[in-house]
Scaffold this motif. Structure first.
Motif, PDB file in Angstrom:
ATOM      1  N   ARG A   1     -23.199  18.072  18.682  1.00 52.60           N
ATOM      2  CA  ARG A   1     -24.076  18.003  19.666  1.00 52.60           C
ATOM      3  C   ARG A   1     -22.478  17.559  20.466  1.00 52.60           C
ATOM      4  O   ARG A   1     -22.690  16.533  21.113  1.00 52.60           O
ATOM      5  N   ALA A   2     -22.421  17.112  19.336  1.00 49.58           N
ATOM      6  CA  ALA A   2     -20.090  16.812  20.331  1.00 49.58           C
ATOM      7  C   ALA A   2     -20.093  17.659  21.105  1.00 49.58           C
ATOM      8  O   ALA A   2     -19.820  18.635  20.566  1.00 49.58           O
ATOM      9  N   LEU A   3     -19.432  17.248  21.714  1.00 50.82           N
ATOM     10  CA  LEU A   3     -18.860  17.413  23.852  1.00 50.82           C
ATOM     11  C   LEU A   3     -17.619  17.372  23.304  1.00 50.82           C
ATOM     12  O   LEU A   3     -16.338  18.136  24.157  1.00 50.82           O
ATOM     13  N   ALA A   4     -17.123  16.186  22.739  1.00 46.95           N
ATOM     14  CA  ALA A   4     -15.868  15.790  23.350  1.00 46.95           C
ATOM     15  C   ALA A   4     -15.263  14.546  22.056  1.00 46.95           C
ATOM     16  O   ALA A   4     -16.002  13.979  21.392  1.00 46.95           O
ATOM     17  N   GLU A   5     -13.660  14.392  22.040  1.00 38.27           N
ATOM     18  CA  GLU A   5     -13.551  13.612  21.044  1.00 38.27           C
ATOM     19  C   GLU A   5     -12.156  12.498  21.535  1.00 38.27           C
ATOM     20  O   GLU A   5     -11.791  13.996  22.402  1.00 38.27           O
ATOM     21  N   ALA A   6     -12.017  11.484  21.436  1.00 34.82           N
ATOM     22  CA  ALA A   6     -10.892  10.216  22.062  1.00 34.82           C
ATOM     23  C   ALA A   6     -11.225  10.249  21.182  1.00 34.82           C
ATOM     24  O   ALA A   6     -11.590  10.125  19.430  1.00 34.82           O
ATOM     25  N   MET A   7     -10.298   8.770  21.389  1.00 35.82           N
ATOM     26  CA  MET A   7     -10.156   7.457  20.566  1.00 35.82           C
ATOM     27  C   MET A   7      -9.037   6.138  20.797  1.00 35.82           C
ATOM     28  O   MET A   7      -9.940   5.550  20.018  1.00 35.82           O
ATOM     29  N   GLU A   8     -10.916   5.744  21.358  1.00 26.87           N
ATOM     30  CA  GLU A   8     -11.245   4.127  21.812  1.00 26.87           C
ATOM     31  C   GLU A   8     -12.077   4.048  21.685  1.00 26.87           C
ATOM     32  O   GLU A   8     -13.021   3.525  21.885  1.00 26.87           O
ATOM     33  N   GLY A   9     -13.141   5.184  22.390  1.00 26.30           N
ATOM     34  CA  GLY A   9     -14.943   5.209  22.814  1.00 26.30           C
ATOM     35  C   GLY A   9     -15.727   3.398  21.654  1.00 26.30           C
ATOM     36  O   GLY A   9     -15.997   2.871  22.044  1.00 26.30           O
ATOM     37  N   PHE A  10     -15.550   4.082  20.048  1.00 24.54           N
ATOM     38  CA  PHE A  10     -16.178   3.502  18.995  1.00 24.54           C
ATOM     39  C   PHE A  10     -15.991   2.286  18.987  1.00 24.54           C
ATOM     40  O   PHE A  10     -16.278   1.240  19.570  1.00 24.54           O
ATOM     41  N   GLY A  11     -14.506   1.607  19.838  1.00 24.72           N
ATOM     42  CA  GLY A  11     -13.821   0.640  19.146  1.00 24.72           C
ATOM     43  C   GLY A  11     -14.310  -0.360  21.040  1.00 24.72           C
ATOM     44  O   GLY A  11     -14.395  -1.569  20.490  1.00 24.72           O
ATOM     45  N   VAL A  12     -14.720   0.005  21.911  1.00 19.92           N
ATOM     46  CA  VAL A  12     -15.491  -0.472  23.005  1.00 19.92           C
ATOM     47  C   VAL A  12     -16.437  -1.013  23.193  1.00 19.92           C
ATOM     48  O   VAL A  12     -16.735  -1.860  23.298  1.00 19.92           O
ATOM     49  N   ALA A  13     -17.333   0.254  22.192  1.00 20.55           N
ATOM     50  CA  ALA A  13     -18.770  -0.072  22.545  1.00 20.55           C
ATOM     51  C   ALA A  13     -18.769  -0.421  20.750  1.00 20.55           C
ATOM     52  O   ALA A  13     -19.709  -1.882  21.065  1.00 20.55           O
ATOM     53  N   GLU A  14     -18.256  -0.919  20.306  1.00 20.47           N
ATOM     54  CA  GLU A  14     -18.723  -1.832  19.109  1.00 20.47           C
ATOM     55  C   GLU A  14     -18.442  -3.354  19.633  1.00 20.47           C
ATOM     56  O   GLU A  14     -18.347  -4.701  19.324  1.00 20.47           O
ATOM     57  N   ALA A  15     -16.781  -3.625  20.322  1.00 22.66           N
ATOM     58  CA  ALA A  15     -17.279  -4.511  20.586  1.00 22.66           C
ATOM     59  C   ALA A  15     -18.055  -5.082  22.055  1.00 22.66           C
ATOM     60  O   ALA A  15     -18.422  -6.676  22.074  1.00 22.66           O
ATOM     61  N   ALA A  16     -18.825  -4.282  22.708  1.00 29.62           N
ATOM     62  CA  ALA A  16     -19.556  -4.785  23.785  1.00 29.62           C
ATOM     63  C   ALA A  16     -20.959  -5.283  22.650  1.00 29.62           C
ATOM     64  O   ALA A  16     -20.863  -6.019  23.005  1.00 29.62           O
ATOM     65  N   ALA A  17     -20.652  -4.230  22.141  1.00 27.96           N
ATOM     66  CA  ALA A  17     -22.487  -4.886  21.124  1.00 27.96           C
ATOM     67  C   ALA A  17     -22.350  -6.341  20.269  1.00 27.96           C
ATOM     68  O   ALA A  17     -23.148  -6.848  20.560  1.00 27.96           O
ATOM     69  N   ARG A  18     -21.550  -6.517  20.336  1.00 33.47           N
ATOM     70  CA  ARG A  18     -20.817  -7.549  19.303  1.00 33.47           C
ATOM     71  C   ARG A  18     -21.321  -8.638  20.580  1.00 33.47           C
ATOM     72  O   ARG A  18     -21.471  -9.804  19.936  1.00 33.47           O
ATOM     73  N   ARG A  19     -21.316  -8.787  21.422  1.00 33.79           N
ATOM     74  CA  ARG A  19     -21.695  -9.371  23.137  1.00 33.79           C
ATOM     75  C   ARG A  19     -22.891  -8.862  23.544  1.00 33.79           C
ATOM     76  O   ARG A  19     -23.002  -9.662  24.408  1.00 33.79           O
ATOM     77  N   GLY A  20     -23.661  -7.991  23.049  1.00 32.11           N
ATOM     78  CA  GLY A  20     -24.835  -7.736  23.524  1.00 32.11           C
ATOM     79  C   GLY A  20     -24.418  -7.445  24.561  1.00 32.11           C
ATOM     80  O   GLY A  20     -25.701  -7.724  25.176  1.00 32.11           O
ATOM     81  N   LEU A  21     -23.617  -6.760  24.997  1.00 31.71           N
ATOM     82  CA  LEU A  21     -23.288  -5.820  26.532  1.00 31.71           C
ATOM     83  C   LEU A  21     -23.546  -3.834  25.794  1.00 31.71           C
ATOM     84  O   LEU A  21     -23.155  -3.908  25.011  1.00 31.71           O
ATOM     85  N   ALA A  22     -24.333  -3.259  27.310  1.00 33.74           N
ATOM     86  CA  ALA A  22     -24.562  -1.986  27.142  1.00 33.74           C
ATOM     87  C   ALA A  22     -22.810  -1.516  27.135  1.00 33.74           C
ATOM     88  O   ALA A  22     -22.073  -1.582  27.704  1.00 33.74           O
ATOM     89  N   ALA A  23     -22.473  -1.064  26.575  1.00 32.07           N
ATOM     90  CA  ALA A  23     -21.001   0.347  26.449  1.00 32.07           C
ATOM     91  C   ALA A  23     -21.784   1.524  26.569  1.00 32.07           C
ATOM     92  O   ALA A  23     -22.750   2.246  26.396  1.00 32.07           O
ATOM     93  N   GLY A  24     -20.980   2.357  28.052  1.00 30.47           N
ATOM     94  CA  GLY A  24     -20.933   4.266  28.140  1.00 30.47           C
ATOM     95  C   GLY A  24     -19.758   4.659  27.814  1.00 30.47           C
ATOM     96  O   GLY A  24     -18.885   4.213  27.518  1.00 30.47           O
TER      97      GLY A  24
END
Length: 226
Positions: free
Chosen positions: A160-183
């Protein structure tokens, strides 16, 4: 690369943090958002580690209600052609794991954590409706794909992957640690596969990124979807 903020600090109300890798992406996002958006655009550097560190440091201010990872990306043809937009419904770390005699095993399979951050469905729908972006998984890689063999391996593991990049998981991981949603919102500059710089359309992708952020609904509307 040192993380660089390119907007004024938001007020005490919940704000929007947009995390990109480099200043060219930040400039495109900032042009799209326009003056007075109240958003902060952070050029945190290239790769998941820089993205996570920069995002975590900025989120420590406690002023944000939503985080978006954004920028240009490689697209899996034909679903994500050059110049198109992709909205993540899940952000995946595609190469975080171990090689085994039976092939690649991610850290979830190894029992050490997660490689997947889902995006709230309401936020996905709002971003896709506003931008016209295709919806699917966006992969985060530490090494950009440069061969047909690796592109095919990623397709098999993540159909189901449409794209690859180099930063999204790092952003989402940091947001999750603070209980925030990330897109994650990406504009496609090149095809995933053999590196062919002559075929890259970085300017077109940055223009598409600018248009996407110009089309975003007001922040209160997005916050209601998370």
């Amino acid at each position: 690369m040192t993380a660089e903020r390119t907007d004024k600090q938001p007020g005490p109300a919940a704000g929007l943090l947009v995390v990109v890798a480099v200043e060219a992406e930040a400039e495109a996002v900032r042009r799209g958002l326009g003056p007075g958006s109240g958003a902060v655009v952070l050029a945190a550097g290239v790769g998941p580690a820089a993205a996570a560190a920069g995002t975590a440091a900025e989120l420590a201010a406690g002023r944000y209600g939503l985080v978006l990872s954004a920028g240009i990306a490689g697209g899996f043809a034909p679903a994500a052609p050059l110049g198109s937009l992709v909205v993540a419904d899940a952000v995946l770390a595609a190469d975080l794991g171990a090689e085994t005699p039976d092939g690649f095993a991610d850290v979830t399979e190894l029992g050490f954590g997660t490689v997947r951050h889902p995006v709230p469905p309401g936020l996905v729908a709002a971003l896709a409706a506003a931008t016209g972006g295709a919806v699917g998984e966006v992969l985060t890689v530490s090494t950009v794909t440069g061969s047909a063999a690796r592109a095919e391996a990623l397709r098999r593991r993540h159909p189901r992957a449409l794209a690859e990049a180099m930063e999204g998981f790092g952003v989402a991981e940091a947001a999750a640690r603070r209980g925030l949603a990330a897109g994650e919102l990406r504009a496609v500059s090149n095809a995933v596969g053999p590196r062919d710089r002559a075929s890259w359309r970085i300017g077109d992708a940055l223009a598409a990124l600018e248009r996407a952020f110009a089309a975003l609904p007001p922040l209160p509307h997005l916050l209601k979807e998370v």
